[in-house]
Design an enzyme around this catalytic site. Sequence first.
Site, mmCIF file in Angstrom:
data_model
loop_
_atom_site.group_PDB
_atom_site.id
_atom_site.type_symbol
_atom_site.label_atom_id
_atom_site.label_comp_id
_atom_site.label_asym_id
_atom_site.label_seq_id
_atom_site.Cartn_x
_atom_site.Cartn_y
_atom_site.Cartn_z
ATOM 1 N N LYS A 111 35.973 38.473 49.167
ATOM 2 C CA LYS A 111 36.942 39.409 49.738
ATOM 3 C C LYS A 111 36.712 39.617 51.248
ATOM 4 O O LYS A 111 37.645 39.939 51.968
ATOM 5 C CB LYS A 111 36.870 40.764 49.042
ATOM 6 C CG LYS A 111 37.093 40.757 47.540
ATOM 7 C CD LYS A 111 38.568 40.629 47.175
ATOM 8 C CE LYS A 111 38.835 40.838 45.696
ATOM 9 N NZ LYS A 111 38.256 39.813 44.810
HETATM 10 C C1 LIG Z 1 38.667 38.894 43.906
HETATM 11 C C2 LIG Z 1 37.719 37.912 43.337
HETATM 12 C C3 LIG Z 1 38.157 36.772 42.620
HETATM 13 C C4 LIG Z 1 39.621 36.515 42.327
HETATM 14 O O1 LIG Z 1 40.355 36.146 43.454
HETATM 15 P P1 LIG Z 1 41.955 36.233 43.453
HETATM 16 O O2 LIG Z 1 42.356 35.961 44.838
HETATM 17 O O3 LIG Z 1 42.277 37.649 43.017
HETATM 18 O O4 LIG Z 1 42.437 35.226 42.486
HETATM 19 C C5 LIG Z 1 37.215 35.882 42.152
HETATM 20 N N1 LIG Z 1 35.888 36.096 42.338
HETATM 21 C C6 LIG Z 1 35.425 37.182 43.009
HETATM 22 C C7 LIG Z 1 33.956 37.368 43.139
HETATM 23 C C8 LIG Z 1 36.322 38.120 43.539
HETATM 24 O O5 LIG Z 1 35.834 39.191 44.204
#
Ligand SMILES: *Cc1c(COP(=O)(O)O)cnc(C)c1O
Length: 497
Positions: A111
Amino acid sequence: MYISTRGWAEASPAAVAIKMGMAPDGGLFVPVAVPAVDAAFLHSLTSLDYEQRAVKILALFLTDYSVPELQDCVHAAYGGTFDPAGVAPVRQVARGTFVLELWHGPTCAFKDMALQLLPQLLLQALEKTNEAADIAILVATSGDTGKAALEGFKDVDRTRIVVFYPEEGVSQIQRLQMVTQEGGNVAVAAVRGNFDDAQTGVKRIFNDQELSQRLAAIGVRLSSANSINWGRLVPQIVYYFSAYADLVRSGAIRTGQKVNFVVPTGNFGNILAGYYAKRMGLPVNRLICASNHNNVLTDFIRTGEYNRNRPFHKTISPSMDILISSNLERLLYHSTQGDVKRVSAWMNGLNQQGSYRVDEECLQTIRNTFWADWTDDPSAQSVIQQVWRDHNYVLDPHTAVAWQAAAGYQAATGDDTVNIIVSTASPFKFGDSVLAALAGNESLAGKDEFQLLQELSRLTGWAIPPALAGLARKPVKHQRVCEKADMPECVRHILSK
Ligand SMILES: *Cc1c(COP(=O)(O)O)cnc(C)c1O
């Protein structure tokens, strides 16, 4: 320029799309045209660092931002807070298998890639659109997003941020990450309830006209930082190009050679950025969509039916515990050549019945690019163990789901294209599940969160990321707890100071 997936026709520049977050008709902003790049462009990236690559790619989409503005934004995002050894490094882990590590930012999860840049793009957007009000970001979080948003927005001019987390719904490390947050414009509150209570409370605040008028009177406008904002998606396109350029530079592939990306998926934001990269001309063969037991996307890509009416599973990859993948709407738009009527009808079906089925033509278009598979917790844990044993590499549970999907894909298709596994979290961020996978459940007994990290570090020889190790010593700055009914009052109180 950007238009809505549901037909609201006014085309907006990027700054407006980023400030608004969502189109007025409830649709998502999509670019009217996807910019194209050629082999010379791809080749030119190989000699650049991550920040330079980011500026070149962002400039193709954010045409209302000047290059010096983008340089400033990118430097503020990636210059100081990421691991000096590299923003998004690629490691070879097995023959033909590479891992793109997206967890070298301040919160140790992917993120950060978007939430470090979004606040900078938003601040510029306020200037460009002559917005008089300051922005207050409200977030309800089940863990990762809240901390990444706090780190991204802390001390950014003209912005405030308020994060609500469920009092009993986050891990001890996640709670400590949030309650020790520094910054003059941040607030964190625990809600007595679960994640749904926190999220419902935040939605209610967004719809509270009286509150927004009172905030407008003091020059504050509420906004969200969720993953449907174009300003969160566009930063993610960069690392697909960057990974490719790194492999060309190291001689692992030739310019023009195709690769697969395997993406642990929840809200479909990460993998959709890969789709845009492919549309722009990055040589991508397949995008492999990996899900955990919440396998609604696997079923959709296999059958064309999206159906959220199913049990919700709590898994060891919690950031993918999602039944509504909001960013899929953008893929539907592009896979129907922008047929906003069809897209709106499907989204209505999702709202009203919790399901929709796309037509055969749309499904075929999607299946030409995407492949999907899912993995349950026990197999994810054995993958973590097996990859450690065979390759001396430690996967977090989200990345393990992707590793398993790559194996499933190869077994099913015989395709021997190079696989780039997109790794979304440091194994230390989910240290208990990783340690249990490597050393058995008994190894967790009697240890607090920090002892678990130390044990995982001792076992693997991997260093604990400093941002997590340092938490034990940080003072708690946020002790606010509120009832869910009091969330609006809590926001008003925080923002009127
Ligand atoms: C948010 C997140 C995801 C999923 O990503 P998307 O863009 O929502 O598909 C996968 N792994 C981690 C560790 C995340 O924080």
